[in-house]
Write a protein that holds these residues in place. Structure first.
Motif: not given
Length: 257
Positions: A92-94, A113-114, A116-117, A120-121, A124
């Motif tokens: 989970n990333c924020n 949010k952008e 954060s996404s 995450h990418k 991972e």
């Protein structure tokens, strides 16, 4: 907040690429002067520290010029959302901004949010998710001050925090961005440069493995400019990786004393 160690700001720059075509600018014909006086291919001084948050499993603080970021990592811990058993862990990333990070935000901080996404990418593909099945690793990035190139600083700082937490990774992760303004390419842009750029280029990679985990290009780019930006980012990511390793070595030496 208690830092494990102090560190002096370290600057890094990619190698100057040998041009096979005539230079775009002459000494008397530059159409842009960088706000902080750096050369077009010179990165900002980088200050890195681990152990910035004592309550976290691992944490890091990064300061690149006026961009200041702190990242906290918690876990691996039991995954509350997992209904069935999974052979791989969850990530989970924020990414959020403080109320005083940027005048554009006003008096209210915000979650991004952008970013954060994208964080995450980027992470991972670096974390060995199979090493913590049915558990979760939470990565919280807080931008204390926004001075430009926020996302690359967040990603690099997150990689340092994950290493500080002892999370198994294939390699450290580093990120660098380049702005295209007119005919010139400027590495590690500040806010003023990002505000008038014609295009942006961000690369995230594992420097020791020479593997790119994320590549983001926006705006108008010519093929020669893309090639040059890629070479600039690859070399800068490699040098930033060396700085991050030195930071981790110093932290390990300090803890042994």
């Amino acid at each position: 907040m208690a830092a494990k160690q102090g560190a002096a700001a370290t600057t890094y720059s990619p190698k100057i690429i040998a041009r096979t075509r005539p230079p775009i600018f002459k000494d008397s014909d530059l159409d842009w002067t960088r706000p902080d006086g750096r050369g077009f291919h010179q990165c900002r001084p980088a200050l890195l520290q681990t152990g910035a948050v004592s309550a976290a499993s691992g944490s890091a603080y990064a300061e690149f010029g006026n961009t200041k970021v702190i990242v906290s990592v918690f876990g691996p811990r039991e995954s509350k959302k997992a209904i069935t058993y999974s052979d791989v862990g969850r990530l989970n990333c924020n990414v959020s901004y403080t109320t005083f990070a940027s005048p554009a935000l006003g008096s209210q901080g915000t979650d991004h949010k952008e970013y954060s996404s994208m964080l995450h990418k980027a992470l991972e593909g670096v974390i060995m998710m199979e090493t913590f099945p049915k558990t979760t690793v939470d990565v919280f990035a807080l931008v204390l001050e926004s001075g430009g190139s926020d996302l690359p600083v967040v990603i690099s700082c997150a990689g340092l925090a994950l290493a500080d937490a002892g999370i198994m990774m294939y390699d450290l992760i580093t990120a660098v961005s380049v702005s295209c303004i007119g005919k010139s390419l400027m590495i590690d842009p500040v806010t003023e440069e990002e505000g008038c750029e014609d295009g942006s280029f961000m690369m995230t990679c594992m420097p020791s493995r020479s593997e790119i985990t994320q590549l983001t290009i926006t705006g108008e780019w010519t093929t020669p400019n893309i090639n040059e930006a890629m070479q600039l980012c690859v070399d800068a990511c490699s040098k930033l990786g060396e700085i991050m390793r030195d930071c981790l070595k110093q932290a390990a030496s300090a803890s042994d004393e």
